[in-house]
Scaffold this active site. Structure first.
Site, PDB file in Angstrom:
ATOM      1  N   TYR A 256       3.568   0.488   3.171  1.00 48.37           N
ATOM      2  CA  TYR A 256       3.531   1.029   4.538  1.00 48.37           C
ATOM      3  C   TYR A 256       4.861   1.572   5.036  1.00 48.37           C
ATOM      4  CZ  TYR A 256      -0.902  -1.436   4.371  1.00 48.37           C
ATOM      5  OH  TYR A 256      -2.163  -1.884   4.016  1.00 48.37           O
TER       6      TYR A 256
ATOM      7  N   HIS B 218      -4.902   6.659   8.139  1.00 45.35           N
ATOM      8  CA  HIS B 218      -4.385   5.527   7.367  1.00 45.35           C
ATOM      9  C   HIS B 218      -3.013   5.900   6.820  1.00 45.35           C
ATOM     10  CE1 HIS B 218      -8.279   3.466   7.411  1.00 45.35           C
ATOM     11  NE2 HIS B 218      -8.810   4.647   7.225  1.00 45.35           N
TER      12      HIS B 218
HETATM   13  C1  DHK Z   1      -3.795  -0.326   7.098  1.00 43.76           C
HETATM   14  C2  DHK Z   1      -4.324  -1.549   6.801  1.00 43.76           C
HETATM   15  O1  DHK Z   1      -3.963  -2.622   7.480  1.00 43.76           O
HETATM   16  C3  DHK Z   1      -5.254  -1.734   5.678  1.00 43.76           C
HETATM   17  O2  DHK Z   1      -6.230  -2.735   5.916  1.00 43.76           O
HETATM   18  C4  DHK Z   1      -5.930  -0.435   5.337  1.00 43.76           C
HETATM   19  C5  DHK Z   1      -4.295   0.909   6.488  1.00 43.76           C
HETATM   20  C6  DHK Z   1      -4.912   0.675   5.172  1.00 43.76           C
HETATM   21  C7  DHK Z   1      -3.218   1.979   6.427  1.00 43.76           C
HETATM   22  O3  DHK Z   1      -2.916   2.494   5.330  1.00 43.76           O
HETATM   23  O4  DHK Z   1      -2.710   2.317   7.517  1.00 43.76           O
HETATM   24  O5  DHK Z   1      -6.653  -0.570   4.217  1.00 43.76           O
END
Ligand code: DHK
Length: 148
Positions: free
Chosen positions: A25, A100
């Site tokens: 992330y 996402h």
């Molecule tokens: C964020 C999450 O918390 C995951 O559960 C998803 C998503 C992906 C993201 O890529 O922002 O699968």
């Protein structure tokens, strides 16, 4: 009088961005993402929210039904199992962009089938935290197209 805002809604665990699995992330915090969104929106009014609670997200979608121009939603883990969230989004008359941070289709199978995608006008995934800016601009363009 300011027009109806876009609602930017973020689901569970996104409050931990910056520390949460940075290899997936990135290291951008949710507060920094909010600033990215507001900059991308320019003069367009924005409601920016995050919750770990399904019912709170449903309540915000209900507010958007009554007072929102569009919805940008990162449902996070609720993407894949939440019928209540899907049902609330089905009632929203305006454009919906699902976003996402990661490319969910390149991850584990459990992340491959978003229920929200069944109602979203558009889906973006894998552009990282900065991708929120693209999603905001796409949503505002869709709102403008609908308003003529
Ligand atoms: C964020 C999450 O918390 C995951 O559960 C998803 C998503 C992906 C993201 O890529 O922002 O699968």
């Amino acid at each position: 009088m300011a027009g109806k805002p876009i609602f930017i809604l973020n689901g569970p665990n996104l409050n931990r961005l910056g520390k949460r699995e940075p290899e997936i992330y990135g290291s951008t915090t949710l507060a920094e993402i909010e600033a990215i969104c507001r900059q991308a929106a320019g003069e367009f009014p924005v409601r920016f929210h995050q919750s770990n609670a399904e019912h709170q997200l449903v309540d915000w979608v209900h507010e958007a039904i009554d007072d929102g121009a569009g919805i940008l939603i990162n449902p996070a883990g609720l993407s894949f199992r939440s019928i209540p969230l899907l049902d609330s989004l089905k009632m929203f008359p305006g454009p919906i962009v699902e976003y996402h941070i990661s490319n969910i289709h390149r991850r584990e199978e459990i992340y491959h089938h978003s229920l929200v995608s069944k109602v979203a006008t558009a889906v973006l995934a894998g552009l990282g935290p900065r991708g929120y800016a693209h999603a905001v601009r796409a949503l505002i363009d869709m709102v403008a197209d609908r308003n003529g």
